[in-house]
Motif scaffolding. Structure first.
Motif, mmCIF file in Angstrom:
data_model
loop_
_atom_site.group_PDB
_atom_site.id
_atom_site.type_symbol
_atom_site.label_atom_id
_atom_site.label_comp_id
_atom_site.label_asym_id
_atom_site.label_seq_id
_atom_site.Cartn_x
_atom_site.Cartn_y
_atom_site.Cartn_z
ATOM 1 N N ASN A 56 -30.606 7.747 54.929
ATOM 2 C CA ASN A 56 -29.312 8.001 54.018
ATOM 3 C C ASN A 56 -27.924 8.707 54.139
ATOM 4 O OD1 ASN A 56 -27.828 8.967 51.534
ATOM 5 N ND2 ASN A 56 -29.394 10.397 51.899
ATOM 6 N N GLY A 61 -29.616 13.779 49.119
ATOM 7 C CA GLY A 61 -30.991 14.501 50.058
ATOM 8 C C GLY A 61 -30.988 15.691 49.984
ATOM 9 N N GLU A 67 -33.430 12.457 55.514
ATOM 10 C CA GLU A 67 -33.681 10.842 55.523
ATOM 11 C C GLU A 67 -32.254 10.694 56.140
ATOM 12 O OE1 GLU A 67 -32.027 10.493 51.228
ATOM 13 O OE2 GLU A 67 -33.447 12.027 50.837
ATOM 14 N N ARG A 298 -36.109 12.304 44.283
ATOM 15 C CA ARG A 298 -36.714 11.276 45.140
ATOM 16 C C ARG A 298 -36.689 9.813 44.611
ATOM 17 N NH1 ARG A 298 -38.486 16.760 46.874
ATOM 18 N NH2 ARG A 298 -37.334 17.460 48.666
ATOM 19 N N ALA A 303 -35.088 8.310 49.907
ATOM 20 C CA ALA A 303 -35.841 9.854 50.029
ATOM 21 C C ALA A 303 -37.139 9.392 50.539
ATOM 22 C CB ALA A 303 -35.787 9.617 48.885
#
Length: 324
Positions: A56, A61, A67, A298, A303
């Motif tokens: 991510n 996050g 992440e 999450r 996540a």
């Protein structure tokens, strides 16, 4: 969004609370495990592998979860369970091997406080300061998930819970399978989509349709159950993702085989990565029915969270994998 440490919002570790009871030695499994390839692959999906973007960019996050950064990962083909292991499936394992889960051997497990029947409040043996909605409950384990007098009757098609990483590993070995790596889990959960927030796209409820089992309302005070469930849902609830996998977001956390590290993605190999060589917590993926955007965001596909390998609670389960 509260920036809690990994795992603290929706689950808690056994190390955060201790009793005077020690775990007994690991049960010995029998040799009566399924060996036929066709039998093992029932209920599994063969994924082609290949290269995908993992991670991510960091917009939604938790920094401690690590992440990012987004990076290319290449995987070999592998099989994955279409759904998490159910109570019915786990019962077959228990009956075949007489295995005792770690929750049984420790003598307690974590139960989400609102689920505990009033009569069982006398069996509360502790709680944690940071997550007071988790009670350590005497004799809570997979078959009696809220402690004495409760059972999985009516929930045999739900994910098995109160299983530790070590329990999940024992089951997977008995089945002739294994646990997914984090990279395999994320590749499978994305369902062929690239860099989407959820397994189905970027909208949580497209056309006002609930796509997963997460907390609805204000955590932890009120759950409106607008998605249809206050606790776990059957393992094959809600529409599957593009690979035919159910509930890769929400419902229960899923153990993976990787040790957890917040800087894993900056250090690991890009071909079939398997995480750090050592650690004290195993990675978990997918979120659970307790996750909410205000506190534990999450259930997003990128996540990450983690817990100690001996920990168990009423929202942690697993699914299995096998080499392709």
């Amino acid at each position: 969004m509260s920036d809690k440490t990994p795992g603290s919002c929706c689950s808690t570790s056994r190390s955060e609370f201790s009793t005077n009871e020690a775990a007994a030695p690991q049960s010995q499994l029998s040799d009566s495990s399924p060996t036929d390839i066709e039998q093992r692959s029932k209920g599994m999906v063969l994924l082609p592998g290949g290269t995908f973007l993992m991670g991510n960019s960091g917009k939604s996050g938790f920094p401690a979860d690590g992440e990012g950064p987004v990076h290319e990962v290449t995987l070999n083909p592998f099989y994955v369970d279409a759904a998490t292991v159910t109570n019915e499936e786990f019962e077959l394992f228990i009956r075949s091997t007489r295995y005792k889960t770690e929750a049984e051997r420790f003598g307690w497990s974590y139960v989400f406080a609102p689920f505990l029947p009033p009569a069982n409040h006398r069996f509360i043996i502790g709680s944690t300061q940071d997550t007071p909605w988790w009670y350590a409950v005497k004799d809570a384990y997979w078959f009696q998930p809220e402690g004495k007098g409760t059972s999985v009757e009516g929930r045999m098609d739900h994910p098995v819970v109160h299983v530790s990483y070590n329990d999940a590993l024992a089951y997977s070995k008995w089945k002739g399978k294994r646990l997914l790596t984090e990279a395999e889990w994320e590749y499978a959960a994305r369902g062929g989509l690239e860099q989407k927030i959820y397994p189905w796209g970027d909208e949580l409820t497209p056309d006002n349709q609930h796509m997963c089992n997460i907390w609805q309302g204000t955590f932890p005070e009120k759950n409106t159950a607008r998605d249809g469930y206050t606790g776990t849902a059957p393992a094959q609830s809600f529409p599957p993702n593009g690979y035919g996998l159910y509930n890769v977001s929400g419902n229960v956390w899923e153990w993976t085989s990787d040790w957890f590290s917040g800087d894993t993605y900056t250090l690991e190999a890009r071909d079939n990565p398997r995480g750090p060589d050592t650690g004290d917590r195993r990675s978990m993926r997918g979120g659970s029915f307790l996750c909410h955007k205000s506190y534990c965001n999450r259930y997003r596909v990128a996540a990450r969270s983690s817990n100690t390998p001996d920990s168990s609670s009423s929202n942690i389960g697993f699914r299995c994998a096998a080499n392709g």
